[in-house]
Design an enzyme around this catalytic site. Structure first.
Site, PDB file in Angstrom:
ATOM      1  N   ASP A  84       0.828  -1.211   0.000  1.00 38.23           N
ATOM      2  CA  ASP A  84       0.000   0.000   0.000  1.00 38.23           C
ATOM      3  C   ASP A  84       0.853   1.248   0.000  1.00 38.23           C
ATOM      4  O   ASP A  84       1.808   1.361   0.783  1.00 38.23           O
ATOM      5  CB  ASP A  84      -0.820   0.040   1.304  1.00 38.23           C
ATOM      6  N   LYS A 112      -0.389  -0.521  -4.333  1.00 38.83           N
ATOM      7  CA  LYS A 112      -1.838  -0.261  -4.315  1.00 38.83           C
ATOM      8  C   LYS A 112      -2.057   1.189  -3.914  1.00 38.83           C
ATOM      9  O   LYS A 112      -1.429   1.673  -2.969  1.00 38.83           O
ATOM     10  CB  LYS A 112      -2.524  -1.212  -3.328  1.00 38.83           C
ATOM     11  N   GLU A 181     -13.700  -2.146  -2.085  1.00 39.96           N
ATOM     12  CA  GLU A 181     -14.006  -2.344  -0.657  1.00 39.96           C
ATOM     13  C   GLU A 181     -15.390  -1.790  -0.349  1.00 39.96           C
ATOM     14  O   GLU A 181     -15.696  -0.626  -0.662  1.00 39.96           O
ATOM     15  CB  GLU A 181     -12.936  -1.642   0.208  1.00 39.96           C
TER      16      GLU A 181
HETATM   17  O1  KIV Z   1      -4.814  -1.867   4.140  1.00 45.86           O
HETATM   18  C1  KIV Z   1      -5.454  -2.900   3.935  1.00 45.86           C
HETATM   19  O2  KIV Z   1      -5.312  -3.902   4.617  1.00 45.86           O
HETATM   20  C2  KIV Z   1      -6.420  -2.902   2.859  1.00 45.86           C
HETATM   21  C3  KIV Z   1      -7.453  -3.995   2.891  1.00 45.86           C
HETATM   22  C4  KIV Z   1      -8.549  -3.630   3.818  1.00 45.86           C
HETATM   23  C5  KIV Z   1      -7.970  -4.269   1.544  1.00 45.86           C
HETATM   24  O3  KIV Z   1      -6.410  -2.047   2.027  1.00 45.86           O
END
Ligand code: KIV
Length: 266
Positions: A84, A112, A181
């Site tokens: 992320d 992501k 989500e």
């Molecule tokens: O940060 C995370 O774990 C996520 C999930 C909720 C998809 O983005």
């Protein structure tokens, strides 16, 4: 040990075989989950809540993310690692490139980013420079303060229309994957059919190409005691964590998870 790549995920979508994704933040769980058959390990900024104990994901930094990506890489056995970009790490295209490079150099195979059509420029820049991107749409926890809470997104027809159009825009910009989500199951299904790239859902029904859960949630661990509607505790009836993760993989593959009660309607 099979190795998951963007092309093998694409092949799973074409075959109609569900993709399994789970959050992961350290080497031991990376080893456990990848050997249990999880194809995609998401080093999510949810680590701000489940590991660091914050009440949102906003305090997480790129350095925090890179540290956990490097840990996951050491234990991983063939899964694709998605990292992320945390809050504000993608505020500008230049920020996005530099922060994504740091996560890729720490061991990620894909980054992501949370957002919608406004991400198109960044996604094009990243993809052109060799960084595959997963676009996280619907409920985007980094914008919880704008959304006024963790709420289902896309229930109104105008919102749903916009989300469908945004998904196509991001695919055209080069996104390799979409994560939805907390969106109504019917809308998630429409988006899944509208794009050729894999669509992974969490609280988005079971017609998406795959599922993701937060590791701690599916193991029944919670600080607050609040369990989101879309979570199933896979520890129940299992002797150990490896078996619980295998049960999650099987339930996603045979489409018994998520069940209708884990989803939202329009
Ligand atoms: O940060 C995370 O774990 C996520 C999930 C909720 C998809 O983005």
């Amino acid at each position: 040990m099979p190795v998951t790549t963007v092309t093998s995920l694409q092949a799973l979508k074409l075959k109609g075989e569900k993709i399994t994704m789970l959050t992961c933040y350290d080497a031991t769980f990376a080893h456990t989950a990848s050997t249990a058959g999880v194809e995609v390990l998401l080093v999510g900024d949810s680590l701000g809540m489940v590991l660091q104990g914050h009440d949102s994901t906003l305090p997480v930094s790129t350095a925090d993310m890179a540290y956990h990506v490097a840990c996951v890489k050491r234990g991983n056995q063939g899964a694709l690692i998605v990292a992320d970009l945390p809050f504000m790490a993608n505020a500008t295209v230049e920020h996005t490139l530099l922060n994504s490079a740091a996560l890729m150099q720490a061991g990620a195979h894909m980054v992501k980013v949370e957002g919608a059509a406004w991400l198109a420029d960044s996604i094009r820049h990243l993809t052109d420079r060799g960084i595959p991107v997963c676009a996280h749409m619907g409920l985007t926890p980094q914008t919880v303060n704008v959304m006024g809470g963790y709420k289902v997104q896309g229930r109104l027809e105008a919102q749903a229309r916009q989300m469908r159009a945004d998904a196509i825009t991001l695919e055209q910009a080069g996104a390799a994957m979409i994560l939805l989500e907390c969106v109504p199951a019917e809308l998630a299904e429409e988006i899944t059919h509208a794009v050729k790239i894999p669509v992974i859902g969490i609280g988005a029904g079971n017609a998406t190409d795959g599922q993701v859960l937060v590791l701690h949630d599916m193991l029944g661990l919670s600080i607050s005691g609040r369990v989101p509607k879309f979570v199933r505790n896979f520890m129940i009836g299992q002797p150990d964590i490896q078996s619980a993760i295998q049960a999650y993989v099987s339930a996603v593959k045979d489409t018994s998870f998520p069940a209708p009660e884990h989803g939202f309607s329009a």
